[in-house]
Motif scaffolding. Structure first.
Motif, PDB file in Angstrom:
ATOM      1  N   LYS A   1       0.832  -1.203   0.000  1.00 18.25           N
ATOM      2  CA  LYS A   1       0.000   0.000   0.000  1.00 18.25           C
ATOM      3  C   LYS A   1       0.869   1.258   0.000  1.00 18.25           C
ATOM      4  N   ARG A   2       0.434   2.226  -0.798  1.00 20.21           N
ATOM      5  CA  ARG A   2       0.995   3.585  -0.816  1.00 20.21           C
ATOM      6  C   ARG A   2       2.491   3.617  -1.147  1.00 20.21           C
ATOM      7  N   ASN A   3       2.957   2.667  -1.931  1.00 21.23           N
ATOM      8  CA  ASN A   3       4.341   2.695  -2.389  1.00 21.23           C
ATOM      9  C   ASN A   3       4.434   3.461  -3.707  1.00 21.23           C
ATOM     10  N   ILE A   4       5.595   4.060  -3.966  1.00 24.22           N
ATOM     11  CA  ILE A   4       5.807   4.834  -5.189  1.00 24.22           C
ATOM     12  C   ILE A   4       6.973   4.229  -5.953  1.00 24.22           C
ATOM     13  N   PHE A   5       6.708   3.848  -7.211  1.00 23.66           N
ATOM     14  CA  PHE A   5       7.730   3.257  -8.073  1.00 23.66           C
ATOM     15  C   PHE A   5       7.925   4.191  -9.270  1.00 23.66           C
ATOM     16  N   THR A   6       9.082   4.856  -9.350  1.00 17.01           N
ATOM     17  CA  THR A   6       9.319   5.817 -10.424  1.00 17.01           C
ATOM     18  C   THR A   6      10.672   5.588 -11.083  1.00 17.01           C
TER      19      THR A   6
ATOM     20  N   ASN B   1      -4.789   2.068  -7.717  1.00 10.26           N
ATOM     21  CA  ASN B   1      -3.408   2.413  -8.032  1.00 10.26           C
ATOM     22  C   ASN B   1      -3.370   3.389  -9.206  1.00 10.26           C
ATOM     23  N   THR B   2      -2.251   4.079  -9.351  1.00  8.64           N
ATOM     24  CA  THR B   2      -2.051   5.000 -10.473  1.00  8.64           C
ATOM     25  C   THR B   2      -0.933   4.469 -11.364  1.00  8.64           C
ATOM     26  N   PHE B   3      -1.236   4.333 -12.661  1.00 13.94           N
ATOM     27  CA  PHE B   3      -0.255   3.922 -13.666  1.00 13.94           C
ATOM     28  C   PHE B   3      -0.132   5.072 -14.664  1.00 13.94           C
TER      29      PHE B   3
ATOM     30  N   ASP C   1      -3.466   1.711  -3.675  1.00 13.50           N
ATOM     31  CA  ASP C   1      -2.994   3.097  -3.503  1.00 13.50           C
ATOM     32  C   ASP C   1      -1.512   3.265  -3.826  1.00 13.50           C
ATOM     33  N   ASN C   2      -0.959   2.413  -4.678  1.00 10.11           N
ATOM     34  CA  ASN C   2       0.425   2.562  -5.110  1.00 10.11           C
ATOM     35  C   ASN C   2       0.497   3.428  -6.363  1.00 10.11           C
ATOM     36  N   GLN C   3       1.675   3.971  -6.635  1.00  7.05           N
ATOM     37  CA  GLN C   3       1.887   4.790  -7.828  1.00  7.05           C
ATOM     38  C   GLN C   3       3.013   4.186  -8.662  1.00  7.05           C
ATOM     39  N   PHE C   4       2.696   3.931  -9.942  1.00  2.00           N
ATOM     40  CA  PHE C   4       3.672   3.410 -10.892  1.00  2.00           C
ATOM     41  C   PHE C   4       3.847   4.481 -11.968  1.00  2.00           C
ATOM     42  N   ILE C   5       4.926   5.255 -11.875  1.00  2.00           N
ATOM     43  CA  ILE C   5       5.052   6.473 -12.670  1.00  2.00           C
ATOM     44  C   ILE C   5       6.365   6.475 -13.449  1.00  2.00           C
ATOM     45  N   VAL C   6       6.276   6.669 -14.759  1.00  2.00           N
ATOM     46  CA  VAL C   6       7.432   6.821 -15.657  1.00  2.00           C
ATOM     47  C   VAL C   6       8.438   5.677 -15.457  1.00  2.00           C
TER      48      VAL C   6
END
Length: 447
Positions: free
Chosen positions: A213-218, A263-265, A236-241
């Protein structure tokens, strides 16, 4: 002579009374060995020599300038007793030998119920390695590897091997091989971590029942690769760029019965890449501005996609390797929001489109056969290619959403207020000099 003997006696007694404060800083292992079970050892603003083994319950606390530096030949700190607490240290210089069966690390934990927090780790093969270690807490650590140019020569930020019921939270990992690697590790909680510039932010093998939960992978080559694992929760994780050849935000490979929610992709080469996986529930995610929103191979069945916002991707979703007819693109009469890519009518204003959405594409075969196709998906030529093939061949159906969601309505109130404000300014400036002239409609009258 008598004075010298007296001074020696006093000094010896002083050492016996306060050994933890007076032994040489360089002999940290002897200092640890001299302390009682459950003791608290406070280290000074200096560099201590590793490699050390902690084999009793105790607490070691440093400060902003406390460094434990290994000799480059082994683990810098080995925790071999339960209920150990480490905090506020910089740990550096483990062995970089990638051919050793030992799998060296800055901190290697072999036991249960330990706490490692507020640690900075530099120049080490693995950052923190949990080896058959359970019920540990790893939090607020800062692990920096050697960067992408040296990925093959180093290990992982957090390496979790046959370890269960651990909490990994608020860690920052950058420039390691994989940010977090799980191998036969079940029932762990992974919360609020930030991982960037690695090969895979998360590399996950044969591990079940974990919560992310709530991890950010960029800025990783791959955001998260989940393989041969079941019953995970990703919320609620973010997978960005996350970008590179054959890259992705999230890969599911032989991964089943996982719950992927909210989650956000964003701006990945592929938002989600699903292969040989079944019965995953994918709901309320934002899949936006990726080259391919969802790449779904026909070997994957019984996925449920519902209430996702899948918009502004070059290709919203493609099915490769044949037809995958058993995946569902709606649940309980609610499909997905496809944005402006598929204009909808919603005459009864129930938020559901009046007609189903079916997406055809001729690119699937090109993507399957030519890996380099992914590098050109942003090219305007892709749209031309699609239109030409649409007139010459029968495009295959990539997906059908029987209950597409009407696109979210944006509020125009802020824009309207800005326009009104601008008109008022113009009115004030022109008042007394010219008549204010406003035209209503093409043939409107002037007032």
């Amino acid at each position: 002579m008598k004075k010298l003997a007296l001074l020696s006696l006093i000094f010896s007694l002083f050492l016996l009374m306060k050994p933890e404060k007076n032994m040489a800083a360089e002999n940290l292992q002897a200092l640890i060995d001299s302390m009682k079970e459950g003791a608290v050892l406070k280290l000074e603003d200096k560099t201590y020599v590793g490699n050390i083994v902690i084999n009793k319950r105790m607490t070691i606390v440093g400060s902003m300038k406390t460094v434990i530096k290994g000799d480059g030949l082994g683990n810098v700190i080995s925790i071999k007793a339960p209920h150990v607490k480490l905090s506020h240290l910089t740990v550096t210089n483990s062995s970089m030998n990638r051919n050793s069966s030992e799998e060296y690390a800055a901190i290697k934990v072999y036991t249960n119920n330990n706490v490692v927090e507020h640690i900075h780790i530099r120049h080490s093969f693995h950052g923190i390695y949990l080896s058959q270690a359970h019920h540990n807490t790893i939090r607020y650590t800062d692990i920096i590897g050697m960067g992408k140019g040296e990925i093959a020569a180093q290990g992982n930020g957090l390496h979790i091997y046959y370890a269960k019921d651990n909490l990994l939270s608020h860690n920052t990992i950058e420039g390691t091989r994989d940010g977090m690697f799980f191998d036969y590790a079940n029932n762990n909680k992974i919360l609020d971590n930030n991982i960037s510039n690695t090969r895979y932010g998360l590399h996950y093998m044969y591990s079940d029942e974990n919560i992310f939960k709530r991890n950010i992978f960029t800025m990783n080559t791959g955001g998260a690769a989940v393989m041969n694992s079941n019953h995970l929760t990703l919320e609620d994780n973010q997978f960005i760029v996350n970008y590179g050849n054959q890259s992705f935000g999230l890969l599911l490979l032989q991964a089943n019965d996982n719950y992927i929610n909210n989650n956000t992709f964003y701006m990945n080469q592929r938002g989600m890449y699903i292969d040989q996986s079944t019965k995953n529930t994918i709901i309320k995610n934002k899949i936006i501005q990726n080259q391919i929103g969802i790449e779904l191979w026909a070997s994957s069945n019984d996925q449920i996609f519902s209430l996702n916002k899948i918009t502004e991707n070059t290709l919203p979703a493609v099915t490769l390797g044949g037809k995958g007819d058993s995946n569902l693109w709606s649940k309980d009469g609610k499909g997905n929001d496809w944005g402006t890519a598929f204009p909808l009518t919603d005459l009864n204003q129930d938020g559901i489109g009046d007609f189903k959405v079916t997406y055809h594409s001729s690119l699937h075969q090109l993507i399957e056969d030519q890996e380099l196709t992914n590098l050109f998906l942003k090219s305007p030529a892709i749209k031309i290619y699609e239109k030409i093939n649409a007139t010459l061949t029968n495009d295959e159906v990539m997906f059908t959403d029987p209950h597409p969601l009407a696109a979210e309505k944006s509020s125009h109130l802020p824009v309207l207020l800005a326009v009104i404000g601008l008109l008022l300014v113009v009115f004030i400036l022109l008042k007394g000099r010219h008549l204010l002239c406003i035209t209503f409609g093409r043939n409107g009258r002037k007032i």
